[in-house]
Structures are given as structure tokens and as C-alpha cells.
Scaffold this active site. Sequence first.
Site, short mmCIF file in Angstrom:
data_model
loop_
_atom_site.label_atom_id
_atom_site.label_comp_id
_atom_site.label_asym_id
_atom_site.label_seq_id
_atom_site.Cartn_x
_atom_site.Cartn_y
_atom_site.Cartn_z
N GLY A 354 24.90 28.70 -84.25
CA GLY A 354 25.55 28.51 -83.50
C GLY A 354 26.84 28.91 -83.38
O GLY A 354 27.83 28.14 -83.47
N THR A 355 28.16 29.96 -82.86
CA THR A 355 29.46 30.67 -82.55
C THR A 355 29.86 30.33 -81.05
O THR A 355 28.82 30.25 -80.19
CB THR A 355 29.30 31.92 -82.86
OG1 THR A 355 29.01 32.26 -84.29
CG2 THR A 355 30.82 32.60 -82.68
N VAL A 356 31.28 30.26 -80.76
CA VAL A 356 31.56 30.15 -79.41
C VAL A 356 32.33 31.24 -79.33
O VAL A 356 33.45 31.53 -80.11
CB VAL A 356 32.41 28.78 -79.00
CG1 VAL A 356 31.32 27.70 -78.97
CG2 VAL A 356 33.56 28.58 -79.97
N MET A 436 28.22 36.37 -78.93
CA MET A 436 28.09 35.43 -79.89
C MET A 436 26.74 35.28 -80.43
O MET A 436 25.98 35.52 -79.56
CB MET A 436 28.99 34.18 -79.82
CG MET A 436 28.17 33.24 -78.69
SD MET A 436 29.33 32.03 -78.35
CE MET A 436 28.03 31.07 -76.91
#
Length: 536
Positions: A354, A355-356, A436
Amino acid sequence: MSFDALYNPYSSQRMTTFAKNGMVATSQPLAAQAGLDILKKGGNAVDAAIATAACLTVVEPTSNGIGGDAFALVWTKGKLHGLNASGPSPQSISIDALKEKGIDEIPKHGWTPVTVPGAPSAWVALSERFGKLSFKEVLEPAIEYAANGYPISPTLGKFWKAAADHFKKVLTDDEFKHWFDTFAPEGKAPEVGEVWRSEGHAATLREIAETNAESFYRGKIADEIDAFSKKYDGFLSKEDLAAYQPEWVDPIGVEYRGHKVWEIPPNGQGIIALMALNLLKDSEYMSKEEVYTYHKQIEAIKLAFTDGLKYVTESKSMTTRAEDLLSDSYAEERRKLIGENAIDPTPGTPPKGGTVYLATADSEGNMVSFIQSNYMGFGSGLVVPGTGIALQNRGHNFSMDPDHDNRLEGGKKTYHTIIPGFLTKGDQPVGPFGVMGGFMQPQGHLQVIMNTLDFRLNPQAALDAPRWQWMEGRKVLVEPNFPNHIAQALARKGHQIQVALDGGPFGRGQIIWRDPETGVLSGGTESRTDGSVAAW
């Protein structure tokens, strides 16, 4: 050079966002709007990026948090700057220390994979060097959402529920109870449309704002992290936090189709995207939708990835220099391995020498490519009691092989998956881009850049195009809307094609391009999530 010279302006034109004064593109509408509000208050693209990033720790905790890492590429006053705010492993950890505890493989959860969080330091470093507004002011939107709550959006709710259901099965020890207290306080994840808030998160953000993150690294918050670690025999200490500083770095890049593609240097994996582009720049691609194009893309990325996984780690620990991996001579040797059929890749031997994600731009010409993450969604599964700080698990990427470049050592930065990208032409910025999603990221960068420069798709079309992801060996995942005739043709070339019917791990991207003649901004956002472009 106009937009028309860069890409076909009519591809998916209805979905592309155009603006003049400023733009923020990210995976959550509330965070994008927060960044835009900062621009309207007189802040610049850097202020907007910090505000958006801080907000994302609140409104998308499934992908990032205060206890994660960050990287940034900042264009300002005619120059591109790089910031590496990834944290090292604790000084006391080592391969031998883990083996003494009976640990032969670095786990995904718990204290063992926790590294020093770098994200708060990134916000401060960016604010102090390039910001216009006060640090306290740009953190206000995030504090507001944490204290007063916000309704859960659809994709966020989906991943939150999946994480909570999984954690119930695997995080059964006492040290993980604070995650459930924070993110599943009623025994379950919040539902889509339900309002969620975290006063602990708000209090932590207030203290970070009021102390310029000093409390996080050398004060009250550091003491709380240290006490939590000691209670469960963790390696991370307040001394590790106190010793940490983010690093300003020189971006690395390669020439491609009359442009230059930029990434953060190792320990990030952005170099993999650059190596793959280096392998592909010798060919002309007449059409996006032909088997030749996809076959060469896949073969190039697998060769680049195989090298990256062998050689990439903290730069001072690499036995091969980044410039050698990006050399034309090495690309020429590796390019010879790309034939008519799929291969099983092996690392090469480079010459010795999960990355933003979010993108912002303002009317002054400043542009920011920013990414932050906890890794694997919520990270380690640990939340510092009462703070809302979900700690990352980046240490999971270290190798337990003492002869590997990326071997586990105390005070070392591991191979890092999160990478911001930037595109320039001559001495002018084109703009920030990013995709991402773990090991999908360099593959997403490759596909987005080729969609833009080879196939002249506008930002939204470049993001919307069906994606593929090389997994290992000859295995390649494709999206359900990937052209079936291409998939069959790739299979005949030896690729093991699998359709990801559940949506799959194909990343989530954002793009902002600037027309150098008019200053008009053109933005695209991710259709695979709750993406949004806020503009004025």
C-alpha cells in the site's frame, strides 16, 4: 513546444483536467482539495505537496502514515532537486542478532522490520527550504480531518476492510492491539460512507506542526516510540530517531525521445525504470497495440529488475555504481538478450567504475513529485499507543544473505520501492509523474512514459491504458481489459500470461504536465482508485 508537440491532445480529452493557476493530483479527493486550498491561500507547490501528504496519512491510512518514508523531486527556479527521506535500520540490528532470536527470514509484521520513519522529516525539510507558508499552516487540513473525521471513500473502504480481516487472522499478539484500537475500534473496519476520526493522530500532527517534527525525532513522541519498542524487545530506539536526517540528493536521469526522465538515485528502485528505458530507446514503436511493443517492454523491465534486485541498496553499500548500470555500453550488452521469445532473466555484470503518490504545480513554475508509504498497506501492524502512528516495515526488503549488496546491517537503508518521477525537455520542466504500488512502480513509470512520448497519449489516457506487470521468470499479469489478441500473441512468444480478475496490483498514478509556451497545466489521475485532480 506546445502540448500538441508532446502528445495527441484528443485522446481521452474529456477526462484530462486543464488549469492555469495551480493543480494537485492524488488518490484522495479530500487530500487533493486540501493542497489546492493551500495554493489559494498563497502557498506554492511545495506547501501544497506537504499539506496533501500530511492529509493522506489521515484520509488514506491503508497506504501510508506518519510512521512511513518519503521521497520528493522538486522543480524550482530552473533546477530539479531530490530529497531522500527514507530511514535506516536500527543501529542494534544485524543478521546475527536476528539469528540469535531464531529468526532466519525477516518477517512482514512486528518490530523486526521497523525502520526509522522519514516522512515527518521530509515535510519539514521541504517546508524550510522551499515553502512560503508556515509549517503549522500547511498541516492544519490534516489535523482538521483527523480531529473531526471524514467519510470513507469506496476504494479506501475496500482496502481497509481487507486489511482488518487479514490482521484479525495474523496479528494476534498483544503488541498489535493498538492497531485495532486505532483502525478497527469497533472490531471492524469503518464502512464506506462512515465517518472515521482519530484524535491521537490529530494530537501527533499538532505536535509535529508545533515543533517542526523535533518532538518526533528528539522529544516526547520519540520517547513514546522508544518505550513501545522496549516493551516488546524491538530494535528501534530513540537514539536511532535522534540521529536521523533526510538527505538532499542529485537526481539521476536518462535521455529518451528528446526528453530526460528523472528519478531519485539508489536506495530507491527508480533506476530500474531508467535501465529499462535505456534498453528500449534504440527502437521505434509504430503502434502501442502490437505484440512487438509489449514483448520488448516486458523483456526490458525483467532484465532491469533482475539487475536492480541484485545490486540496488543504499548507494555506499552498492558494489556497482548507478552510472555503470545506466551506461550505454551496459545497455548495449543487455539489449542483446532481447530476442523473439520470452527469457528467464539473470543478473548481468556491469562495467566497474500500500504507497501514496501526489503531484503539484503552481503558477510560479514550481512543480513537485512526492511519494510516501508505510509499505504493504498499513506496514508493520504496529501503532504507537494513543498516537495514530502506524510504523512502516521497510526492513522486510533486506536480505539475510551476508554476501548480498542489500544485506541487513545496522544503520543501513534498504532497497526501497517508492519512487517519484519527473520529465524535462531541454532546460524546461514537463512535469511530475508517478505510479505507486510496490514493485509495480518502475514498471508503471516505464509504461506511462512510453504512453506519453512514444504513443502521444495525454495524461489521463496514459494512466487509463491497460497495464501489465512482470512478476518473475516468464510470468506476466495483465488487467482484464488488456487486449486479448495481444495476450495470446505474447503467450505464443513464451510469456506466461495471467489475467488478474480481482483487479490486481497494477499501481495508481498521477501526472501533471506544463505547456512551456502558455503555462497551462494538464493533469491526469488514477481511475483505479478514488483519484482526483484539484485545479484552479
